[in-house]
Design an enzyme around this catalytic site. Structure first.
Site: not given
Lengths: 390, 292
Positions: B210, B248
């Site tokens: 990510e 996140h």
């Protein structure tokens, strides 16, 4: 959660970091009164949660109370990067001899809180890191030991601080570390930390960002959240525990999981579309949360199609399907929906949606292509639905 | 033998009597995981699902039933303590599912675990699964089939997505592991790549990163210098605007560090095949197995 300058500096003061005398005001008259009380030249500083307030004209020095009132009139109501100034901090103007930087941040790589100092105060530390990285010194703090004297001294020596100020600088560095730990901060920085003409160290500006996950043990900080800093959609998302970020595309997205939500945006882009938002409904969302998510997405006028991508694990596809129906029943839906449900209770979910006449998809690529096509033929499909009504 | 969990796993569930804990214990048992005990302070002596003994402490579960792995479903404010309790009881592998653990709690936990022999996975992760042997987590078990592809990811549902696509092509998995999206985690990409490289069952590795941080770049250095097994990679967040947080805590881009483009370049330069979108991952893996 980001705190305003005035909120951050009050917390600094609580842990023994010197700050200028000052007060917060919301009207020019209050600003004049504060300037009278301070009895010195003042700085009128807009309180909005964006960088570059000074460059935008949101920070002004005033020599007299009357002047302060005039400056406040210009600053209050000003728009800085999309935010309206509703509050100003009126601080005693500092007699600045030298500006330095002192900050604490969590270093993911080192898994430690790191204290950083630089002789280049008053400039964004990111810019210093790009242009003159050798001017930043840092020390990593072991959580069981705290910031040690030698580490604080190394920071002072590393930025070439005159010896006369070392003791006070070390005291402030330790107070900043204490502030950071006691507030569960993710960032605490003093910029600039000023050395005044008469040899004092003062935190003239600064900011604290607090770890959202730790707010449960800081109710006093949680109360400081400024609703003016979030737009209506973000506030509603917050209320329902949804993670939402507005973007500028045309395809609304509702996904479970942050990674999958980002990947869904990526594949929309890959097939030539533009995502209108990032929206993660989280794990185990119930139908009312799903309906709220769709309400937020559809409130954005730009949206021409909605892509719903759910991979059920903790989240159950039948709950999501019920939420979609609930949203369709209560809202005016003017755009096509592309729905992809996979995982826990997917058959039940598809059965619930069978009569809603939505576009369905099996793979993610298929869903993305259908959503892009639907957003581009939006005008035609609206025309068709009018015919149907007629 | 795959990695970390399998037939030898003897699992204790911390927080077994809570709603999440009980639901997922049932799912894990149904999958065939050897769940030997549960722990909920104050409920020692009770039974969960009629067959699993509940203890007040982890060390009692270790003494009585030789538990060697723990999974944690306790609420965020008690998660750090639960991890430390498991480590003190001598548990070798701790998986923390709990979301929203304060970052500074994890700084302490990590510093403490460095003084023990305990490996932590997570927090804020889906756990891990060795298909056909043990599921220690919250992922839907039925989408997995045994095989030779090892998966490692920061994300939960995105991993399921990729597993689903692999299984649909008949490509099985050795172990699929979600390391969690938080800033401070117990086991990093690099750690898992080393385990997969050494594992005889794993022939190919899928790596799902990510935006944010530099863990993917560190992993790329290892792929370049040490890894012999083929790696297929994807980085989520190519379209994310800079400076915004996407759920996140780890997914933050700041100051040009940790963008998807930088990470994809580093991985490609290391010799990994880099997928442009998630559906392409399974296509690339299939092609390398000669099933494209």
């Amino acid at each position: 959660m980001n705190l305003h300058e005035y909120q951050s500096k009050r917390i600094f003061a609580k842990y023994g970091i010197p700050i200028p005398n000052g007060e917060v005001a919301t009207t020019p008259t209050q600003v004049r009164d504060i300037a009278v009380r301070l009895g010195k030249p003042v700085v009128v500083k807009s309180q909005v949660l964006v960088g570059g307030r000074g460059k935008a004209g949101g920070i002004k020095v005033a020599q007299t109370p009357a002047d302060a009132e005039v400056k406040a009139e210009a600053i209050l109501g000003m728009n800085i990067k999309g935010l309206t100034v509703k509050k100003v901090l009126v601080d005693e103007a500092a007699d600045i001899a030298t500006e330095i930087y002192l900050g604490a941040v969590l270093d993911r790589g080192r898994r430690r809180v790191v204290l950083m100092a630089s002789s280049e105060g008053g400039v964004e530390i990111e810019q210093v890191a790009r242009d003159t990285p050798e001017k930043i010194v840092s020390v990593a703090v072991h959580p069981f030991l705290g910031l040690r004297d030698h580490q604080a001294r190394n920071l002072a020596d590393g930025i070439g601080l005159p010896r006369a100020h070392t003791t006070e600088f070390m005291r402030i560095a330790k107070a900043l570390y204490t502030t950071y730990m006691a507030s569960d901060a993710s960032l605490a920085e003093i910029n600039p930390l000023v050395i005044t003409g008469d040899g004092r160290l003062v935190a003239v500006d600064g900011k604290i960002a607090v770890d959202d996950s730790a707010l449960f043990r800081h109710p006093n900080i949680a109360e400081m959240r400024d609703p003016d800093e979030e737009n209506a959609a973000e506030q509603e998302a917050h209320r329902f525990g949804l993670s939402y970020i507005n973007l500028d595309g045309e395809i609304g997205c509702m996904v479970n999981g942050a990674g999958l939500a980002m990947a869904t945006m990526d594949i929309i882009k890959y097939y030539g579309g533009d995502p209108a938002n990032f929206l993660d409904i989280g794990g185990g969302a119930q139908s009312d949360k799903v309906a709220a998510a769709l309400r937020i997405i559809l409130a954005e006028k730009r949206v021409k199609a909605v892509l719903i991508n759910i991979f059920g694990g903790i989240t159950r596809c039948d709950e999501v399907a019920r939420g979609i129906l609930q949203a369709i029943d209560t809202l005016t839906v003017r755009v096509p929906f592309v729905v992809r449900l996979v995982g826990t209770n997917e058959e039940e979910g598809r059965r619930i949606l069978a009569e809603a006449n939505l576009i369905t998809a099996t793979s993610l690529a298929d869903a993305a292509q259908k959503a892009v096509a639907a957003s581009q033929s939006g005008a035609e499909s609206r025309g068709q639905s009018k015919e149907q009504h007629a | 033998m795959s990695i970390l969990v399998g037939k030898d796993t003897r699992l204790v569930v911390q927080g077994i009597t809570g709603r999440e804990g009980l639901f997922h214990t049932q799912q894990m048992v149904e999958y065939g995981t050897n769940v030997v005990a549960g722990v909920t302070p104050g409920k020692g002596g009770e039974w969960a699902l009629d067959t699993i003994p509940v203890f007040d402490t982890v060390s009692e579960a270790v003494e009585a039933l030789d538990a060697n792995t723990s999974i944690i479903y306790v609420p965020a404010r008690g998660a750090a303590d639960a991890i430390i309790e498991a480590a003190d009881a001598g548990i070798a592998l701790v998986i923390c599912i709990t979301e929203g653990v304060p970052a500074l709690d994890m700084v302490q936990v990590r510093a403490y675990l460095d003084t023990t022999n305990t490996r932590l996975i997570g927090p804020n992760c889906p756990g891990l699964i060795t298909p056909g042997q043990a599921k220690v987590g919250i992922m839907p078990g039925h989408i997995h089939i045994p095989g030779n592809v090892g998966l490692v990811s920061r994300s939960g549902t995105l991993t399921y997505e990729v597993v689903y696509a692999l299984t649909a092509r008949g490509i099985g998995q050795s172990t699929a592991i979600g390391i969690g999206g938080d800033p401070i985690i117990g086991t990093t990409f690099l750690d898992v790549l080393q385990l997969f490289e050494a594992d005889e069952e794993t022939e190919h590795v899928v790596f799902i990163g990510e935006i944010g941080g530099t863990d993917e770049q560190k992993a790329a250095e290892y792929i370049k210098s040490e890894m012999k097994k083929p790696v297929t990679a994807f980085i989520a967040g190519q379209t994310a605007p800079p400076g915004r947080r996407m759920g996140h805590a780890g997914a933050i881009i700041s100051g040009g560090e940790g963008t998807a483009a930088e990470k994809m370049e580093a991985l490609a330069a290391a010799g990994a095949k880099v997928a442009r979108h998630p559906d392409e991952i399974a296509q690339l893996v299939a092609a390398s197995f000669g099933r494209g």
